[in-house]
Every structure is written in C-alpha cells, then in structure tokens.
Design a protein around this motif. Structure first.
Motif, mmCIF file in Angstrom:
data_model
loop_
_atom_site.group_PDB
_atom_site.id
_atom_site.type_symbol
_atom_site.label_atom_id
_atom_site.label_comp_id
_atom_site.label_asym_id
_atom_site.label_seq_id
_atom_site.Cartn_x
_atom_site.Cartn_y
_atom_site.Cartn_z
ATOM 1 N N GLY A 59 0.798 -1.223 0.000
ATOM 2 C CA GLY A 59 0.000 0.000 0.000
ATOM 3 C C GLY A 59 0.828 1.268 0.000
ATOM 4 N N LYS A 60 2.166 1.122 0.008
ATOM 5 C CA LYS A 60 3.044 2.284 0.021
ATOM 6 C C LYS A 60 3.730 2.428 -1.331
ATOM 7 C CE LYS A 60 2.437 3.379 4.386
ATOM 8 N NZ LYS A 60 1.886 4.681 4.809
ATOM 9 N N THR A 61 4.113 3.652 -1.635
ATOM 10 C CA THR A 61 4.861 3.931 -2.849
ATOM 11 C C THR A 61 6.132 4.670 -2.471
ATOM 12 O OG1 THR A 61 2.857 4.050 -4.182
ATOM 13 C CG2 THR A 61 4.842 5.046 -5.103
ATOM 14 N N ALA A 62 7.261 4.160 -3.025
ATOM 15 C CA ALA A 62 8.540 4.749 -2.658
ATOM 16 C C ALA A 62 9.163 5.450 -3.853
ATOM 17 C CB ALA A 62 9.483 3.666 -2.145
ATOM 18 N N THR A 63 9.949 6.457 -3.557
ATOM 19 C CA THR A 63 10.738 7.145 -4.578
ATOM 20 C C THR A 63 12.175 7.203 -4.098
ATOM 21 O OG1 THR A 63 10.285 9.305 -3.591
ATOM 22 C CG2 THR A 63 8.781 8.544 -5.326
ATOM 23 N N GLU A 64 13.070 7.377 -5.044
ATOM 24 C CA GLU A 64 14.495 7.507 -4.731
ATOM 25 C C GLU A 64 15.009 6.345 -3.883
ATOM 26 O OE1 GLU A 64 15.701 11.291 -3.287
ATOM 27 O OE2 GLU A 64 14.197 12.390 -4.443
ATOM 28 N N MET A 65 14.642 5.109 -4.284
ATOM 29 C CA MET A 65 15.169 3.933 -3.572
ATOM 30 C C MET A 65 16.637 3.744 -3.939
ATOM 31 S SD MET A 65 12.176 1.015 -3.610
ATOM 32 C CE MET A 65 13.088 0.050 -2.397
ATOM 33 N N LYS A 66 17.482 3.502 -2.922
ATOM 34 C CA LYS A 66 18.917 3.367 -3.135
ATOM 35 C C LYS A 66 19.495 2.327 -2.185
ATOM 36 C CE LYS A 66 19.610 8.184 -4.592
ATOM 37 N NZ LYS A 66 20.366 9.445 -4.322
ATOM 38 N N TRP A 67 20.604 1.722 -2.616
ATOM 39 C CA TRP A 67 21.422 0.871 -1.753
ATOM 40 C C TRP A 67 22.755 1.576 -1.532
ATOM 41 C CZ3 TRP A 67 20.646 -3.186 1.255
ATOM 42 C CH2 TRP A 67 19.571 -4.036 1.020
ATOM 43 N N PHE A 68 23.205 1.566 -0.269
ATOM 44 C CA PHE A 68 24.493 2.158 0.081
ATOM 45 C C PHE A 68 25.403 1.084 0.666
ATOM 46 C CE2 PHE A 68 21.471 5.643 0.211
ATOM 47 C CZ PHE A 68 22.119 6.628 -0.520
ATOM 48 N N ALA A 80 32.777 -7.066 3.139
ATOM 49 C CA ALA A 80 31.926 -7.260 4.320
ATOM 50 C C ALA A 80 31.598 -5.903 4.950
ATOM 51 C CB ALA A 80 32.631 -8.165 5.322
ATOM 52 N N GLY A 81 30.483 -5.852 5.683
ATOM 53 C CA GLY A 81 30.102 -4.620 6.360
ATOM 54 C C GLY A 81 28.603 -4.386 6.296
ATOM 55 N N LYS A 82 28.209 -3.170 6.638
ATOM 56 C CA LYS A 82 26.791 -2.820 6.727
ATOM 57 C C LYS A 82 26.302 -2.257 5.396
ATOM 58 C CE LYS A 82 23.485 -0.098 9.460
ATOM 59 N NZ LYS A 82 23.337 0.866 10.571
ATOM 60 N N TYR A 83 25.209 -2.829 4.875
ATOM 61 C CA TYR A 83 24.584 -2.366 3.632
ATOM 62 C C TYR A 83 23.198 -1.820 3.966
ATOM 63 C CZ TYR A 83 28.308 -4.520 0.915
ATOM 64 O OH TYR A 83 29.531 -4.854 0.378
ATOM 65 N N THR A 84 22.900 -0.633 3.449
ATOM 66 C CA THR A 84 21.671 0.067 3.829
ATOM 67 C C THR A 84 20.812 0.354 2.614
ATOM 68 O OG1 THR A 84 22.787 1.120 5.693
ATOM 69 C CG2 THR A 84 20.735 2.127 4.937
ATOM 70 N N CYS A 85 19.509 0.058 2.745
ATOM 71 C CA CYS A 85 18.530 0.408 1.721
ATOM 72 C C CYS A 85 17.774 1.656 2.206
ATOM 73 C CB CYS A 85 17.555 -0.743 1.489
ATOM 74 S SG CYS A 85 16.201 -0.349 0.346
#
Length: 440
Positions: free
Chosen positions: A56-65, A100-105
């Motif tokens: 039910g949600k809509t996202a914009t500017e989705m990114k992986w860091f 290895a490490g932390k990946y953020t969406c």
C-alpha cells in the motif's frame, strides 16, 4: 508546573525510545528478502538481497548504500542494483572478504526518508589452489592423488571414482588432503572427484574439483615380435610397426646396425601416435634383410624384427563369367600360387566399354568369397580385368574381358526398369515426350 515538566520529559524520552526501537524497522515500510540483520556468505558466492516497500506504500528515490556510504546504484560491476516495482535488488557476484560490512537500503515514503540495513559477513570459501587438474600415475606403483582444499576451517574431504564413492581399504587410503591408490593399473585411469565440505556455526559450503588421472606405462605391442614380409624386385613394400605407450613412444628404424634415414630407398611415415610405417623401394636384392623397429619412452623400450624376403607375385588369374543377371555378374577367379606364397585375394577393375581405364571402378575380394559385381546398368557393355594378391603384393592383370549385362525380363514393368537406371533416365524422358496426348 513541575508536573508539566516531568510529563514533557517523559514524552521526549518515550519518543527517543520509539525512534531507537523502530529506526531499523522503518515503521514496517521497508523489509528485506531474505530477512535477517546479518547474512553469512563465503568468498566467491553470488547472492541477491531485495529491499521491498510495504504493501500500500509507494517509494521514490530507492537506493542501496555500501559500507563506506557509496551509492551502489551507479555501479555496473560485480555489485550493482536491479530495479523492480516498489523493490530494489542488491546483486553481489563473487563476493570478496573486503566487501563485508553494513549495507543500507534507503527510500522516500510519504515524503520521509526511511532505511533498513543488514550486516554482510564474508568468510574465506573453499579453494583448490595448487591442485593439478591432470595428474600422472605410473603403472605398478603406489600413487598419491593430491587435492589441496583450503578454507577458513579445515574442510572435510571425500573422493569418488566415476559414479562410485571411494572407501578405505586395500586399494585406497585417504589422509591429509590426499588419496593413495595402491598398485596402479590402467583401469585406474579416469576422472576422480574430490569433494570438500565446510561447516560453521552460521552456514556451510561444499565444493568439488574433478582430477583426471592418466596412467603412464612403457611401450607394448600386441603383434608378434618377429614377422616375415615378402616383396619382389622393383616394387614398393610397406612395413608397419605399432606400439602403444604413455608417454607416446618414439620410433626408430634400424638396418645393419645403422639408423635408417629417408632416402631414395626408404621413406618413413607416422600415421598416428602409435604407428610408424617404413616404406621400402626394393630396387634390387640388396634391400632384402632384417629391419628392426625400436619403440621407446621414459619408462622402457621394445623392439620388433621384420625380415624382408624375396617373394614372387602371383600369376595372372583366369577369369570366367559364371552368371550374367540384370545389374550384376558372378565371376569365377583362379590363380596358381607362386612358390610358397598362397593367393590371398583378388582385385577386379571394370569400366564401361566407352570409357577409359582412368574412370574404372575397383573392388577387392578375399579368397573364398563370392566374386560378384553389383549395381551395373542393364543391357550395357563393360570391360573387366583381374589381378591376384599374395604376401608379396598384387600380380599382373588379366587380359580385358568384354561382356554385356542382361536386360530386364519382358514381363517387368518398363517404367520401373528405366527409372532404376540413372544412365537411362534420358531414354525415359524421350519415351514420355513421344506419347500422344490423351483426351477424356
């Protein structure tokens, strides 16, 4: 007033607590698939982590860091992103320990930035560095097959040969990344599979490598050690020497204790890895004698002896046509032996009467077989001649014999007879074209 201050302080504290508890959950608006706060992989593994927007949600500017905060969306290499409707996949190929490490969406949902993340743990995977894909064993010895399997923790190894697992016993012993094969024979040659297995508290890995074992053995020959070859003066004879071995053996021809070199009298051919042919031109009686063929590799050598003797070629055979049928003839061939050499077979050459011998057809027969020439044209004139063969070679040809094949029987359907003979196709066409048109 004091009550208001305490109430406000508690409200601030409660808000901070809620933010802390829900910062990674992002209010349920972003989730990961597969789920989990950490994911364990081995080096060179491939995997995909998908960031999903809540229903039910809509996202914009989705990114992986990545761990260093770099935007992975601009990469097209081993680590890159793939976009779908309300989802963003993180694709990692052949992962390395340093990744290895932390990946953020991260995404903008309802004008607010929300995030979710996971911790990537990369362990050294199984490698087979230093393991030769082809290994050589020597026949009759004990051979150690080496499988250098390495990982973060010591891998467990198992071996199989063909489709069967190898068990410890009289034939095989396994220890320290090796498989010992006792008393190697040529039946032990083939593909061996080394399987390595590693188990950690978080994950496991198995890998295999196929090792081809080749068995080395000295030269050997399945033919007699000595052989008599016959030839006549002013003819060419081939002496064939065969020897099998691994490594591939070399060949050397010797006559009168001298190594034979190519010359007016001798030519040497290597038809394949196991065969050498000495071609001898017998220009006079001095060429007759003993010829030695020596085959050698690093494991040994063998020698075969060929005795080249004078032998007269067979006499001219007598030729008689016993039966003449449409499309074939049955022949009777006879030739008296010359000296001690029996007649071994015959060669028949034939052609159309109107053709030269350069367009002849040849057929060879062993003694005792049925001498039949087939697939001849009907009602056609031919010429044939025959020569006999013994151990010294073919003799001279007989005189030319002319014959005419029979026509088909009158009761046979004419169109079938003509159609079956390619050389008379033009006759069929002329007959058809000459027929009057029929009206109905």
């Amino acid at each position: 007033m004091l009550l208001f201050k305490m109430d406000f302080s508690w409200r601030i504290l409660l808000m901070h607590l809620i933010l802390m508890l829900t910062s990674d959950l992002s209010f349920g608006q972003l989730t990961l698939q597969p789920s989990g706060k950490s994911h364990n992989y081995f080096t060179n593994d491939n995997f995909i982590i998908t960031c999903l927007v809540g229903e039910g949600k809509t996202a914009t500017e989705m990114k992986w860091f990545g761990p260093s905060g770099d935007d992975l969306g601009i990469s097209e290499g081993r680590i890159h992103v793939e976009t779908q409707d309300n989802a963003l996949g993180l694709v990692v190929e052949r992962v390395r320990e340093e990744e290895a490490g932390k990946y953020t969406c991260s995404a903008i949902i309802d004008d607010e930035e929300v995030t979710t993340s996971f911790n990537l743990i990369v362990r050294p995977g199984i490698t087979f560095e230093g393991t030769n894909g082809v290994q050589y064993a020597t026949e009759g010895t004990n051979f150690t097959l080496v499988c250098n399997a390495k990982a973060d923790s010591s891998p467990i190894l198992s071996f199989s040969f063909g489709n069967k697992s190898i068990e410890q016993g009289k034939k095989y012993v396994t220890a320290n990344n090796t498989l010992v094969i006792r008393n190697v024979s040529r039946d032990d040659a083939g593909n061996y599979t080394c399987r390595a297995f590693v188990v950690t508290s978080m994950t496991s890995q198995t890998k295999t490598i196929v090792i081809n074992v080749k068995v080395k053995y000295p030269p050997e020959s399945k033919t007699p050690e000595s052989e008599i070859i016959y030839s006549s003066v002013d003819s060419i004879v081939n002496i064939t020497c065969e020897a099998d071995g691994n490594p591939i053996p070399s060949f050397e021809w010797i006559s009168d204790e001298d190594v034979i070199e190519e010359s007016f009298t001798y030519r040497i051919f290597r038809t394949d890895s196991n065969t050498s042919i000495l071609q001898v031109y017998v220009y006079n009686e001095s060429v007759y004698g003993v010829y030695l063929c020596q085959s050698e590799n690093k494991l040994g050598s063998i020698e075969r002896k060929f005795i080249l003797r004078e032998g007269e070629k067979p006499r001219i055979p007598t030729v008689e046509i016993l039966s003449n049928e449409p499309g074939s003839v049955l022949l009777k061939l006879e030739a008296l032996p010359e000296g001690m050499l029996d007649v071994l077979g015959y060669k028949i050459e034939y052609r159309l009467l109107i053709q030269p011998w350069s367009e002849k057809v040849e057929e060879e027969f062993d003694v005792g077989s049925q001498y039949v020439l087939r697939n001849l044209d009907y009602n056609t004139k031919y010429v044939l001649r025959a020569a006999a063969r013994n151990a010294a070679g073919y003799g001279n040809y007989s005189e030319d014999i002319e014959f005419t094949t029979k026509s088909l029987n009158p009761g046979t359907v004419r169109s079938f007879a003509i159609c079956c003979q390619p050389t008379q196709l033009s006759t069929l066409l002329s007959i058809v074209l000459s027929l009057p048109l029929l009206s109905f």
